[in-house]
Design a protein around this motif. Structure first.
Motif, PDB file in Angstrom:
ATOM      1  N   ARG A  85       0.812  -1.153   0.005  1.00  0.00           N
ATOM      2  CA  ARG A  85      -0.016   0.042   0.029  1.00  0.00           C
ATOM      3  C   ARG A  85       0.923   1.355  -0.007  1.00  0.00           C
ATOM      4  O   ARG A  85       0.542   2.327  -0.562  1.00  0.00           O
ATOM      5  CB  ARG A  85      -0.996  -0.117   1.149  1.00  0.00           C
ATOM      6  N   VAL A  86       1.948   1.215   0.947  1.00  0.00           N
ATOM      7  CA  VAL A  86       2.861   2.383   0.736  1.00  0.00           C
ATOM      8  C   VAL A  86       3.504   2.494  -0.660  1.00  0.00           C
ATOM      9  O   VAL A  86       3.555   3.690  -1.174  1.00  0.00           O
ATOM     10  CB  VAL A  86       4.170   2.151   1.805  1.00  0.00           C
ATOM     11  N   HIS A  87       3.771   1.426  -1.136  1.00  0.00           N
ATOM     12  CA  HIS A  87       4.410   1.394  -2.677  1.00  0.00           C
ATOM     13  C   HIS A  87       3.264   2.072  -3.471  1.00  0.00           C
ATOM     14  O   HIS A  87       3.851   2.816  -4.416  1.00  0.00           O
ATOM     15  CB  HIS A  87       4.768   0.084  -3.092  1.00  0.00           C
ATOM     16  N   ALA A  88       2.039   1.718  -3.319  1.00  0.00           N
ATOM     17  CA  ALA A  88       0.994   2.322  -4.185  1.00  0.00           C
ATOM     18  C   ALA A  88       0.784   3.653  -4.012  1.00  0.00           C
ATOM     19  O   ALA A  88       0.567   4.505  -5.020  1.00  0.00           O
ATOM     20  CB  ALA A  88      -0.448   1.449  -3.837  1.00  0.00           C
ATOM     21  N   LEU A  89       0.991   4.145  -2.786  1.00  0.00           N
ATOM     22  CA  LEU A  89       1.025   5.692  -2.720  1.00  0.00           C
ATOM     23  C   LEU A  89       2.027   6.341  -3.263  1.00  0.00           C
ATOM     24  O   LEU A  89       1.817   7.421  -3.956  1.00  0.00           O
ATOM     25  CB  LEU A  89       0.904   5.953  -1.154  1.00  0.00           C
ATOM     26  N   TYR A  90       3.301   5.787  -3.364  1.00  0.00           N
ATOM     27  CA  TYR A  90       4.652   6.332  -4.086  1.00  0.00           C
ATOM     28  C   TYR A  90       4.082   6.557  -5.478  1.00  0.00           C
ATOM     29  O   TYR A  90       4.225   7.559  -6.224  1.00  0.00           O
ATOM     30  CB  TYR A  90       5.710   5.598  -4.002  1.00  0.00           C
ATOM     31  N   THR A  91       3.494   5.415  -5.815  1.00  0.00           N
ATOM     32  CA  THR A  91       3.319   5.414  -7.388  1.00  0.00           C
ATOM     33  C   THR A  91       2.275   6.499  -7.810  1.00  0.00           C
ATOM     34  O   THR A  91       2.289   7.229  -8.944  1.00  0.00           O
ATOM     35  CB  THR A  91       2.866   3.940  -7.788  1.00  0.00           C
ATOM     36  N   THR A  92       1.409   6.551  -7.025  1.00  0.00           N
ATOM     37  CA  THR A  92       0.161   7.766  -7.197  1.00  0.00           C
ATOM     38  C   THR A  92       0.729   9.211  -7.350  1.00  0.00           C
ATOM     39  O   THR A  92       0.640   9.875  -8.298  1.00  0.00           O
ATOM     40  CB  THR A  92      -0.774   7.566  -6.180  1.00  0.00           C
ATOM     41  N   ILE A  93       1.644   9.387  -6.246  1.00  0.00           N
ATOM     42  CA  ILE A  93       2.335  10.486  -6.307  1.00  0.00           C
ATOM     43  C   ILE A  93       3.105  10.655  -7.568  1.00  0.00           C
ATOM     44  O   ILE A  93       3.329  11.983  -8.102  1.00  0.00           O
ATOM     45  CB  ILE A  93       2.961  10.804  -5.149  1.00  0.00           C
ATOM     46  N   LEU A  94       4.039   9.810  -7.850  1.00  0.00           N
ATOM     47  CA  LEU A  94       4.977   9.841  -8.892  1.00  0.00           C
ATOM     48  C   LEU A  94       4.467  10.115 -10.352  1.00  0.00           C
ATOM     49  O   LEU A  94       4.899  10.611 -11.087  1.00  0.00           O
ATOM     50  CB  LEU A  94       5.620   8.616  -8.914  1.00  0.00           C
ATOM     51  N   THR A  95       3.123   9.777 -10.279  1.00  0.00           N
ATOM     52  CA  THR A  95       2.469   9.648 -11.787  1.00  0.00           C
ATOM     53  C   THR A  95       1.261  10.419 -11.884  1.00  0.00           C
ATOM     54  O   THR A  95       0.339  10.526 -12.694  1.00  0.00           O
ATOM     55  CB  THR A  95       1.786   8.256 -11.976  1.00  0.00           C
ATOM     56  N   LEU A  96       1.149  11.699 -10.796  1.00  0.00           N
ATOM     57  CA  LEU A  96      -0.091  12.593 -10.965  1.00  0.00           C
ATOM     58  C   LEU A  96       0.093  13.433 -12.456  1.00  0.00           C
ATOM     59  O   LEU A  96       1.049  13.730 -12.487  1.00  0.00           O
ATOM     60  CB  LEU A  96      -0.046  13.509  -9.692  1.00  0.00           C
ATOM     61  N   PRO A  97      -1.254  13.666 -12.966  1.00  0.00           N
ATOM     62  CA  PRO A  97      -1.149  14.710 -13.846  1.00  0.00           C
ATOM     63  C   PRO A  97      -1.119  16.133 -13.684  1.00  0.00           C
ATOM     64  O   PRO A  97      -1.439  16.675 -14.416  1.00  0.00           O
ATOM     65  CB  PRO A  97      -2.656  14.274 -14.536  1.00  0.00           C
TER      66      PRO A  97
END
Length: 233
Positions: A85-97
């Motif tokens: 879940r922490v990794h998923a949060l990082y991914t979300t922030i890294l790929t925000l539009p």
């Protein structure tokens, strides 16, 4: 709990509670399960209707102190899923539009220090607070995704020192080490972060996510790998 605040040309994601310097239920802004739920929900709003750049910040002593150690010790069998879940949060922030800036207002430790590195740009207050990776001192490893995040977002010598030694970097040292872009007095922190974010406002939109995914492909692939059961063995 975290919240969004529209101010001027940017949206701010506050990692703490509205109207309070410290969230009494989570004063260190640790990655509790309910905290992760709310941050992901708020970032989902940003993704669904991208209009303005995003500043990620907090108030008080901590930006975020990272992982919820109480949860880890209480439910060690759930650790792999929790880290995913922490990794998923990082991914979300890294790929925000939208362009993103982390404004580090206080201590950023461990997983919280890594969260700041997920932003496009990072500024840090000068008077108080450290950026640090305490994992080595705590006899904890880094997951593959976390190690790749640090390796790709930091100069090699800095990543080596920070990961091996658990050194605490103040703002000026963090700038010199290439961890953050600027050291800013606290009274100017929010305004400077907003200025940097707004300077890239023209890039807001779905195409920015495509560019970020292209740039961060190997990192995103490693963050997507499920955490093995023996990660702390």
């Amino acid at each position: 709990m975290p919240y969004l605040n529209e101010t001027g040309d940017v949206v701010e994601l506050h990692l703490g509670a509205p109207g309070a310097e410290l969230d009494e239920t989570n004063p260190e802004n640790r990655f509790r399960l309910d905290w992760l739920d709310e941050v992901e929900r708020l970032l989902g709003e940003v993704t669904a209707d991208p209009k303005r750049p995003l500043v990620v910040t907090a108030t008080g002593k901590f930006f975020t102190n990272g992982l919820d150690t109480d949860h880890i010790f209480a439910a060690p069998d759930q650790l792999p899923a929790y880290l995913d879940r922490v990794h998923a949060l990082y991914t979300t922030i890294l790929t925000l539009p939208v362009p993103t800036v982390a404004a580090i207002n206080g201590h950023a430790f461990g997983a919280g220090a890594m969260l700041a590195l997920c932003a496009d740009q990072v500024v840090m207050r000068t008077e108080r607070g450290f950026w640090s990776l305490p994992e080595a001192a705590l006899n904890m490893p880094f997951t593959r995704g976390m190690a790749t995040l640090l390796r790709t977002r930091l100069p090699d010598r800095t990543a080596t020192e920070a990961m091996y030694s658990s050194r605490r970097y103040g703002a000026d040292d963090a700038v010199a080490a290439g961890i953050v872009d600027e050291a800013v007095p606290v009274e100017d922190l929010a305004a400077r972060a907003a200025e940097l974010a707004a300077g890239r406002a023209a890039t807001v939109g779905a195409n920015l996510t495509l560019i970020k995914r292209g740039l961060r492909g190997p990192l995103l692939a490693d963050l997507a790998i499920p955490t093995p059961a023996g990660v702390l063995a």
